[in-house]
Design a protein around this motif. Structure first.
Motif, PDB file in Angstrom:
ATOM      1  N   LYS A  93       0.833  -1.200   0.000  1.00  0.00           N
ATOM      2  CA  LYS A  93       0.000   0.000   0.000  1.00  0.00           C
ATOM      3  C   LYS A  93       0.872   1.256   0.000  1.00  0.00           C
ATOM      4  N   ILE A  94       1.946   1.240   0.765  1.00  0.00           N
ATOM      5  CA  ILE A  94       2.873   2.375   0.821  1.00  0.00           C
ATOM      6  C   ILE A  94       3.579   2.535  -0.525  1.00  0.00           C
ATOM      7  N   ALA A  95       4.001   1.428  -1.118  1.00  0.00           N
ATOM      8  CA  ALA A  95       4.702   1.481  -2.400  1.00  0.00           C
ATOM      9  C   ALA A  95       3.783   1.974  -3.522  1.00  0.00           C
ATOM     10  N   TYR A  96       2.489   1.730  -3.389  1.00  0.00           N
ATOM     11  CA  TYR A  96       1.538   2.121  -4.431  1.00  0.00           C
ATOM     12  C   TYR A  96       1.179   3.607  -4.362  1.00  0.00           C
ATOM     13  N   LYS A  97       1.402   4.263  -3.221  1.00  0.00           N
ATOM     14  CA  LYS A  97       1.018   5.671  -3.035  1.00  0.00           C
ATOM     15  C   LYS A  97       1.525   6.578  -4.155  1.00  0.00           C
ATOM     16  N   ALA A 115      -2.801  -3.351 -12.857  1.00  0.00           N
ATOM     17  CA  ALA A 115      -1.445  -3.391 -13.407  1.00  0.00           C
ATOM     18  C   ALA A 115      -0.427  -3.753 -12.331  1.00  0.00           C
ATOM     19  N   VAL A 116      -0.598  -3.195 -11.138  1.00  0.00           N
ATOM     20  CA  VAL A 116       0.303  -3.531 -10.027  1.00  0.00           C
ATOM     21  C   VAL A 116       0.180  -5.007  -9.681  1.00  0.00           C
ATOM     22  N   ARG A 117      -1.036  -5.523  -9.688  1.00  0.00           N
ATOM     23  CA  ARG A 117      -1.219  -6.946  -9.387  1.00  0.00           C
ATOM     24  C   ARG A 117      -0.537  -7.818 -10.438  1.00  0.00           C
ATOM     25  N   ARG A 118      -0.645  -7.424 -11.714  1.00  0.00           N
ATOM     26  CA  ARG A 118       0.017  -8.206 -12.780  1.00  0.00           C
ATOM     27  C   ARG A 118       1.532  -8.174 -12.617  1.00  0.00           C
ATOM     28  N   LEU A 119       2.066  -7.028 -12.206  1.00  0.00           N
ATOM     29  CA  LEU A 119       3.520  -6.900 -12.062  1.00  0.00           C
ATOM     30  C   LEU A 119       4.059  -7.559 -10.795  1.00  0.00           C
ATOM     31  N   THR A 120       3.312  -7.434  -9.692  1.00  0.00           N
ATOM     32  CA  THR A 120       3.837  -7.896  -8.412  1.00  0.00           C
ATOM     33  C   THR A 120       3.136  -9.125  -7.849  1.00  0.00           C
ATOM     34  N   GLY A 121       1.942  -9.405  -8.333  1.00  0.00           N
ATOM     35  CA  GLY A 121       1.153 -10.513  -7.801  1.00  0.00           C
ATOM     36  C   GLY A 121       0.366 -10.128  -6.557  1.00  0.00           C
ATOM     37  N   VAL A 122       0.408  -8.839  -6.158  1.00  0.00           N
ATOM     38  CA  VAL A 122      -0.264  -8.385  -4.947  1.00  0.00           C
ATOM     39  C   VAL A 122      -1.191  -7.228  -5.297  1.00  0.00           C
TER      40      VAL A 122
END
Length: 88
Positions: free
Chosen positions: A5-9, A78-85
């Motif tokens: 969550k912090i990294a996505y900010k 997109a974040v889920r595709r890249l990181t799986g989370v």
């Protein structure tokens, strides 16, 4: 707070700014296509009718909300595709 969550900010902030610009451009184009002036009326514009002011505000809000939801959802996917989370 979770690290994802912090990294996505910062990503979310950048996407939000881009989405806001896209929504503004889409609204201007839509407003003009509906046969109105280039600029939408302000709420305090004495020369414009209540109907026109409320129509412009409602349309602008709907376009902004729809664009924001699409951009936020697309960014999270997109974040889920890249990181799986999922970043939520």
């Amino acid at each position: 707070m979770k690290a994802s969550k912090i990294a996505y900010k910062p990503v979310g902030l950048a996407l939000g700014m881009a989405g806001g610009m896209a929504a503004r451009a889409l609204f201007k184009r839509t407003w003009k296509m509906l046969g109105h002036d280039d600029d939408a009326p302000d709420a305090t514009d004495e020369e414009r009718s209540w109907r026109e002011v409320l129509l412009a505000a409602s349309l602008q809000g709907a376009i902004l909300a729809g664009t924001k939801a699409a951009v936020d959802r697309g960014g999270a996917a997109a974040v889920r595709r890249l990181t799986g989370v999922w970043p939520g």
